[in-house]
Design an enzyme around this catalytic site. Structure first.
Site, PDB file in Angstrom:
ATOM      1  N   LYS A 197      -3.867  -6.840   4.007  1.00  0.00           N
ATOM      2  CA  LYS A 197      -2.735  -6.816   4.937  1.00  0.00           C
ATOM      3  C   LYS A 197      -1.682  -5.843   4.419  1.00  0.00           C
ATOM      4  O   LYS A 197      -1.095  -6.032   3.366  1.00  0.00           O
ATOM      5  CB  LYS A 197      -2.096  -8.185   5.138  1.00  0.00           C
ATOM      6  N   GLU A 227       1.952 -10.007  -8.725  1.00  0.00           N
ATOM      7  CA  GLU A 227       2.733  -8.971  -9.404  1.00  0.00           C
ATOM      8  C   GLU A 227       4.083  -8.944  -8.712  1.00  0.00           C
ATOM      9  O   GLU A 227       4.219  -8.389  -7.627  1.00  0.00           O
ATOM     10  CB  GLU A 227       2.085  -7.593  -9.244  1.00  0.00           C
ATOM     11  N   CYS A 242       8.149  -1.660  -9.423  1.00  0.00           N
ATOM     12  CA  CYS A 242       8.358  -2.978 -10.041  1.00  0.00           C
ATOM     13  C   CYS A 242       8.594  -2.837 -11.539  1.00  0.00           C
ATOM     14  O   CYS A 242       9.333  -3.616 -12.122  1.00  0.00           O
ATOM     15  CB  CYS A 242       7.220  -3.940  -9.731  1.00  0.00           C
ATOM     16  N   GLU A 300      16.757  -7.671  -9.550  1.00  0.00           N
ATOM     17  CA  GLU A 300      16.124  -6.398  -9.241  1.00  0.00           C
ATOM     18  C   GLU A 300      16.884  -5.701  -8.109  1.00  0.00           C
ATOM     19  O   GLU A 300      17.148  -6.297  -7.077  1.00  0.00           O
ATOM     20  CB  GLU A 300      14.688  -6.704  -8.801  1.00  0.00           C
TER      21      GLU A 300
HETATM   22  P1  NAI Z   1       8.033  -8.844   0.526  1.00  0.00           P
HETATM   23  O1  NAI Z   1       7.551  -9.400  -0.749  1.00  0.00           O
HETATM   24  O2  NAI Z   1       8.514  -9.821   1.544  1.00  0.00           O
HETATM   25  O3  NAI Z   1       6.867  -7.969   1.220  1.00  0.00           O
HETATM   26  C1  NAI Z   1       5.670  -7.579   0.608  1.00  0.00           C
HETATM   27  C2  NAI Z   1       4.480  -7.936   1.477  1.00  0.00           C
HETATM   28  O4  NAI Z   1       4.446  -9.355   1.681  1.00  0.00           O
HETATM   29  C3  NAI Z   1       4.485  -7.326   2.879  1.00  0.00           C
HETATM   30  O5  NAI Z   1       3.182  -6.943   3.222  1.00  0.00           O
HETATM   31  C4  NAI Z   1       4.928  -8.500   3.751  1.00  0.00           C
HETATM   32  O6  NAI Z   1       4.499  -8.398   5.089  1.00  0.00           O
HETATM   33  C5  NAI Z   1       4.260  -9.646   3.058  1.00  0.00           C
HETATM   34  N1  NAI Z   1       4.840 -10.966   3.376  1.00  0.00           N
HETATM   35  C6  NAI Z   1       6.143 -11.265   3.637  1.00  0.00           C
HETATM   36  N2  NAI Z   1       6.284 -12.589   3.861  1.00  0.00           N
HETATM   37  C7  NAI Z   1       5.054 -13.149   3.733  1.00  0.00           C
HETATM   38  C8  NAI Z   1       4.563 -14.483   3.823  1.00  0.00           C
HETATM   39  N3  NAI Z   1       5.347 -15.523   4.106  1.00  0.00           N
HETATM   40  N4  NAI Z   1       3.231 -14.694   3.597  1.00  0.00           N
HETATM   41  C9  NAI Z   1       2.417 -13.665   3.288  1.00  0.00           C
HETATM   42  N5  NAI Z   1       2.828 -12.388   3.208  1.00  0.00           N
HETATM   43  C10 NAI Z   1       4.145 -12.122   3.414  1.00  0.00           C
HETATM   44  O7  NAI Z   1       9.144  -7.775   0.154  1.00  0.00           O
HETATM   45  P2  NAI Z   1      10.339  -7.141   1.041  1.00  0.00           P
HETATM   46  O8  NAI Z   1      11.046  -8.231   1.763  1.00  0.00           O
HETATM   47  O9  NAI Z   1       9.828  -6.039   1.837  1.00  0.00           O
HETATM   48  O10 NAI Z   1      11.280  -6.543  -0.123  1.00  0.00           O
HETATM   49  C11 NAI Z   1      12.301  -7.338  -0.717  1.00  0.00           C
HETATM   50  C12 NAI Z   1      12.383  -7.115  -2.204  1.00  0.00           C
HETATM   51  O11 NAI Z   1      11.144  -7.448  -2.820  1.00  0.00           O
HETATM   52  C13 NAI Z   1      12.640  -5.697  -2.680  1.00  0.00           C
HETATM   53  O12 NAI Z   1      13.991  -5.356  -2.628  1.00  0.00           O
HETATM   54  C14 NAI Z   1      12.115  -5.742  -4.084  1.00  0.00           C
HETATM   55  O13 NAI Z   1      13.090  -6.280  -4.946  1.00  0.00           O
HETATM   56  C15 NAI Z   1      10.945  -6.684  -3.995  1.00  0.00           C
HETATM   57  N6  NAI Z   1       9.669  -5.948  -3.906  1.00  0.00           N
HETATM   58  C16 NAI Z   1       8.960  -5.788  -5.051  1.00  0.00           C
HETATM   59  C17 NAI Z   1       7.806  -5.054  -5.050  1.00  0.00           C
HETATM   60  C18 NAI Z   1       7.016  -4.864  -6.299  1.00  0.00           C
HETATM   61  O14 NAI Z   1       6.331  -3.880  -6.437  1.00  0.00           O
HETATM   62  N7  NAI Z   1       7.045  -5.805  -7.223  1.00  0.00           N
HETATM   63  C19 NAI Z   1       7.316  -4.384  -3.833  1.00  0.00           C
HETATM   64  C20 NAI Z   1       8.102  -4.663  -2.665  1.00  0.00           C
HETATM   65  C21 NAI Z   1       9.252  -5.407  -2.729  1.00  0.00           C
END
Ligand code: NAI
Ligand code: MG
Length: 483
Positions: A177, A252, A286, A386
């Protein structure tokens, strides 16, 4: 501007299909303009993808192959990416915001995962355990089955490649996804699978909303294993859904990783670490070097160097930034940019000083000035949470113990670094820093070969390296009583 196909479909069971939940608009974050539309999967679409993957797994069309045959196909996927490097990199730049040359690095890195894990397919061997006369005992490693991969938007191609290369090499079938902000370039991974001749249904790639398709996938009873990279909040939601089905996860999550810089560090070399550590991908990494913990005697020197680097970066549209150099693209979205900007303002309110940048650019697009904050203390939110943007926090220390205490003072523990010419000091820090990876004298040292993952709220399980193979297999012990 390169032309982009106006509408992109999901890839389920070997076919390009519309989404049960309609479409969403993908924007170019460098302009704020519409780039294309993407099909949005419903829970029913997710179910079809999972059933296709399960069928492949159960009929052994993939898991039953001799490993060398899987190896060749996985490696071919990487070659496909390299053969289409320019096209994929341009699309990635347009949807994600990073400079074109960074997108090239991402595609090359993605291809490397297919090379590395393709090579590893033949190395997953069991062992024989002596049980004395009358018994013969051995272990085998079988694929988990259906691997679900939930992907973030910071490295939309590489994060897919990292997971599916290891999953496919070990005989699993995948449902991926993609993130709502960056779904387009993922289509090339489906094309890579077709090019390599994967069995129909072995690799499914769909975009959908997190709360809908993401939740449906992470709670699906026929998923056997989940890999997620993203926020802590979403990681907890996914792991909770998976727990109800007793499905293991690899998470991660974020980080607030620190470089400890000692007075004897090579500061000329450290400038390169600042440049890459916090401004690569506009800090949306990250494992970004989001904190520097520097000895008080060289504090002002390091701040000056960091500010010089921040100020030297030309910030603008990634598609115009073709060559490796002193430049940075847009962030992934205005929401992410504004979130980072508001964290800078809050830090200022708490007493931090803006030594460089600190403001959104006054142009359309999700641009933020490369920023350096000084006077940051461990009690401030900016030192613990972060930002996920081009924002460096500089903190001061007096003695080694204090430096390590500060490095370990956040809820996270993804990576850490120590910069010194003193091997005892470096080794001590490497053993004391609570993080899955410690860099000595070079931030981001390592590669596809080296395991990566977090302590604490940074998650659990390891990606990359040989370690990641074990996420995708389960061990079976066979004990034979001899007649
Ligand atoms: P997110 O963690 O919500 O999104 C990442 C993925 O998770 C996307 O594909 C999203 O559609 C999916 N997702 C969201 N809610 C879900 C659920 N309930 N069940 C299953 N999948 C779900 O991250 P977001 O909101 O885009 O970014 C917010 C913060 O997260 C950023 O500011 C950053 O701090 C952190 N982040 C960290 C990352 C990393 O590489 N560790 C990558 C992206 C965001
Ligand atoms: Mg976008």
């Amino acid at each position: 501007m390169p032309e982009v196909k106006p509408y992109w479909k999901n890839y389920i069971d070997g076919a390009w299909v519309d989404g049960g939940s309609g479409k969403l608009t993908v924007e170019n974050p460098a302009t704020g303009e519409k780039l294309a539309e993407q099909a949005i999967a419903s829970a029913a679409d997710v179910d079809r993808a999972v059933q296709a993957a399960k069928r492949v797994y159960l009929d052994e069309a993939w898991a039953g192959l001799r490993p060398v045959e899987r190896s060749r196909k996985v490696q071919a996927m990487g070659r496909y990416l390299l053969e289409n490097l320019h096209e994929i990199a341009e699309l990635l730049t347009l949807e994600q915001g990073k400079p074109y040359w960074e997108a090239v690095i991402e595609i090359e890195g993605s291809a490397r995962y297919f090379e590395y894990y393709g090579n590893q397919a033949e190395t997953v061997e069991g062992r024989s355990i002596p049980l004395g006369d009358g018994y013969f005992d051995f272990t085998t490693h079988e694929p988990m089955g259906v691997s679900a991969q939930i992907i973030p938007w910071n490295y939309p191609v590489e994060m897919i490649a990292r997971g599916i290369a290891a999953a496919l090499a070990t005989g699993n079938a995948c449902v991926v996804k993609t993130a709502e902000l960056t779904p387009l370039s993922a289509a090339y991974l489906a094309l890579a699978g077709e090019y390599a001749g994967l069995p129909q249904g072995a690799l499914n790639i769909l975009c959908g909303h997190g709360h809908e398709a993401g939740a449906a996938l992470s709670g699906h009873v026929d998923v056997n294993q989940i890999v997620f990279t993203g926020s802590v909040k979403t990681g907890v939601a996914i792991a909770s859904a998976a727990a109800k089905n007793v499905v293991p996860c690899v998470l991660e999550l974020g980080g607030k990783s620190a470089a400890i810089v000692h007075a004897d560090a090579n500061l000329d070399a450290f400038e390169t670490d600042i440049r890459w550590g916090i401004y690569f991908n506009a800090g949306q990494v990250c494992s970004a070097m989001s904190r520097i913990i520097v000895h008080e005697s060289i504090h002002d020197d390091v701040v000056e160097r960091a500010s010089k680097i921040a100020g030297s970066l030309s910030v603008g549209a990634g598609i115009d930034r073709r060559e490796v150099g002193a430049n940075m693209g847009s962030m992934v979205s205005l929401t992410q940019r504004d979130r980072a900007a508001s964290m800078i303002r809050a830090a200022e309110g708490a007493g931090a000083i803006i030594a460089a940048g600190g403001r959104p650019l006054n142009v359309p697009g999700a641009f933020l000035d490369p920023t350096v904050l000084t006077g940051v203390t461990q009690d401030m939110t900016i030192a613990n949470e972060e930002v996920f943007g081009p924002v460096l926090s500089v903190l001061k220390f007096k003695n080694d113990a204090e430096a390590i205490q500060m490095a370990n003072a956040t809820p996270y523990g993804l990576v850490g670094g120590v910069f010194t010419r003193d091997i005892d000091r470096a080794t001590k820090a490497a053993t004391k820093i609570r993080a899955g990876q410690v860099f000595v004298n070079e931030w981001f040292a390592g590669g596809v070969e080296t395991p990566f993952g977090g302590y604490g709220k940074s998650g659990y399980g390891r990606e990359k390296g040989r370690e990641a193979l074990w996420n995708y297999v389960q061990t079976k012990n066979v004990a034979i009583k001899l007649a």
